[in-house]
Design a protein around this motif. Structure first.
Motif: not given
Ligand code: FES
Ligand SMILES: Cc1cc2nc3c(=O)[nH]c(=O)nc-3n(C[C@H](O)[C@H](O)[C@H](O)COP(=O)(O)OP(=O)(O)OC[C@H]3O[C@@H](n4cnc5c(N)ncnc54)[C@H](O)[C@@H]3O)c2cc1C
Ligand code: FES
Lengths: 207, 327
Positions: A147-154, A184-188
């Protein structure tokens, strides 16, 4: 070209130092010149512009007696003064949801409230969600479903997702999307976030 | 952000006194609009009066009105049983606004007093008569795709961003205020102002006045209602155009109607003439088209918001069709 010399982990050391020193200042509780207004009718607490205000907060089950400047947002208090950097600052203007925490069980954007306004409240951040080493079911589900890519929004997504189920707003994919729109999740990673929430919802575990 | 004094009165009178004593004092409720603007330097109050300890969050019946306290949270009002039963249009409008998190913070009083989202107002490097009277309106000849098509002046073409207020003006609500000179009631339709020569004044609230509640009278608009919000993403965005539509239909004839638009003017835009044109007519698309034509009389667009001249009437028709359950 010279090979990179081996670097000691300065970042880690710096972080720990910052956390410790900021914790020290935060806990060095100065009662501060808090005035009860003289006029009998004005039952107001007063803090002049340069004064700090005493604030009691329960954060992740721990009681804190703090002394803070009125213009400190709850987000800045958590991150800068208490070293709870799990809660993220994405936009600082209420537009992204990265700073989502629970106040008295309700999800809010911690960047748009002053910490002094939360006197006496119970705050839960992402750090307070797990039970010791045991992850919260929503944390497990985010890992399982990617449920994440970069993890910033997690952290914000997870705090919001837990609230979404508790509020009873996770009955369908569409409802989840609508009630998670404040994150918002910029990684989508949206599709996987919806799957994670669905799994926890349908698993019937207590969130 | 500027530093400020912080006071947290527990009595209404103390709050009003604190405001009256200091021209640079500002109430803070949920903080979701004020803190945003303070961070950007658009607003810089020297004193904040935190009213969250005042007992103003009840939702209750008062005669044939529903009275909603100024501190009732948007999210709580939107899911309140009484509101859902008596004023579902209000619940729909609230749920169309902001995000779940923001609705848990935003109050009813703060929502109606939120400032415009015009970029020229938000950016302190640009001219804006609302932020800095006399500096000019940057939007007039500038980037004005979000701006007004009704009721603007050459001093300001900003729109009011609240969804809740569009439903409240349609439902004939009344704002209850309390100030240094006592209490008064302001019909919602007269609460917000048109910009004229003083766009810095959004409303007719006097200095030192506190909103205590809003009253919504009972009306037979419990079934055929719809709040349509057109925006640039499916959720969590301000309206380009929104429509609050409420119909009382008997035997397929419209007995009574309420219609208002958001995103088109400096205040929530009530469409009384269009309402009149609906009464006595059958609830058909044809009727709704005619009402939309009436509603659009006098509309005028700027360089970049021409699209609103089409979007607005189409939205009116769509909202009325949905309210009437006409396919
Ligand atoms: S995982 Fe990168 S902004 Fe949501
Ligand atoms: C990212 C984002 C998206 C948003 N999207 C939407 C949207 O789609 N639709 C929408 O309608 N809104 C939207 N909003 C705006 C939001 O609804 C408002 O910020 C909110 O309703 C303001 O309420 P508050 O209690 O937080 O007000 P505050 O920020 O506390 O106050 C706002 C103003 O009202 C005054 N005030 C507050 N209460 C009183 C009172 N009782 N008496 C007198 N004065 C008072 C304050 O002095 C201040 O000037 C959005 C906001 C953000 C940040
Ligand atoms: S950091 Fe608070 S919403 Fe973006």
């Amino acid at each position: 070209m010279n090979p990179e010399p081996e670097q000691p982990n300065h970042d880690e050391a710096r972080r720990t130092f910052l956390k410790q020193s900021s914790l020290l200042t935060a806990f060095a509780f100065t009662p501060g010149p808090v005035l009860q207004a003289a006029a009998a009718e004005i039952d107001e607490k007063v803090a002049s512009a340069f004064e700090k205000v005493p604030v009691r907060l329960d954060i992740n089950g721990q009681k804190h007696k703090l002394s803070i400047e009125p213009r400190t947002t709850l987000l800045d208090l958590l991150r800068e003064q208490l070293g709870l950097t799990g809660t993220k600052k994405g936009c600082d203007y209420g537009q992204c949801g990265a700073c989502t925490v629970h106040i008295d069980g309700k999800r809010v954007n911690s960047c748009l409230t002053f910490a002094v306004m939360q006197e006496g409240k119970e705050i839960t951040t992402i750090e307070g969600l797990a039970n010791g080493d045991k992850l919260h079911p929503m944390q497990e589900a985010f890992i399982k479903h990617d449920g994440f890519q970069c993890g910033y929004c997690t952290p914000g997504q997870i705090m919001s997702a837990v609230a979404c189920i508790r509020e009873g707003h996770a009955d369908s994919d569409d409802e989840i999307r609508e009630y998670m729109s404040g994150n918002i999740c910029r990684c989508g990673a949206y599709a996987n976030i919806v799957s994670a929430i669905q799994e926890v919802k349908n698993g019937g575990q207590k969130v | 952000m500027n530093q400020f004094q912080y006071v947290r009165p527990t009595k209404q009178k103390a709050a009003i006194d604190a405001l009256a004593k200091d021209a640079n004092a500002q109430i803070i409720a949920g903080g979701t609009n004020l803190i945003d603007l303070m961070k950007r330097g658009v607003m810089a109050p020297q004193k904040l009066v935190d009213i969250n300890k005042l007992p103003l969050n009840k939702i209750e019946r008062d005669g044939s009105n529903t009275r909603i306290g100024a501190l009732a949270l948007n999210g709580v009002v939107a899911e309140d049983k009484l509101v859902l039963e008596k004023h579902p249009l209000l619940a729909q409008a609230l749920n169309a606004g902001a995000s779940a998190q923001l609705r848990n913070m935003a109050t009813v009083g703060g929502n109606m007093l939120q400032r415009t989202r015009c970029h020229y107002f938000y950016d302190t490097a640009l001219p804006c008569n609302k932020r800095e009277p006399g500096s000019g309106c940057g939007a007039l000849e500038g980037f004005n795709r979000m701006h007004a098509i009704f009721g603007f002046s050459d001093k300001c073409i900003a729109v009011h961003p609240s969804d809740m207020s569009v439903a409240l003006v349609a439902l004939d609500a009344t704002v209850l205020v309390s100030g240094p000179k006592g209490d008064r009631r302001i019909p919602f339709i007269d609460f917000h102002r048109l910009p004229g020569d003083t766009p810095q004044k959004d409303t007719n609230l006097e200095p030192g006045e506190l909103i205590t509640a809003v009253d919504i009278p009972d009306a037979p608009f419990t079934k055929n209602v719809h709040y349509l919000k057109v925006r640039e993403r499916a959720s969590y965005a301000f309206a380009l155009v929104s429509v609050a539509a409420a119909l009382n239909i008997e035997n397929n004839t419209i007995k009574d109607a309420r219609l208002a638009m958001g995103g088109v003017a400096h205040k929530p835009w009530r469409l009384t003439e269009a309402e009149k044109s609906l009464v006595g007519k059958p609830a058909t698309e044809e009727t709704f088209r005619q009402a939309a034509e009436v509603a659009m009389r006098g509309a005028k667009a700027f360089k970049y918001n021409q699209y609103k001249l089409k979007l607005a009437p189409n939205s009116i028709v769509q909202a009325l069709k949905t309210a009437a359950a006409v396919a």
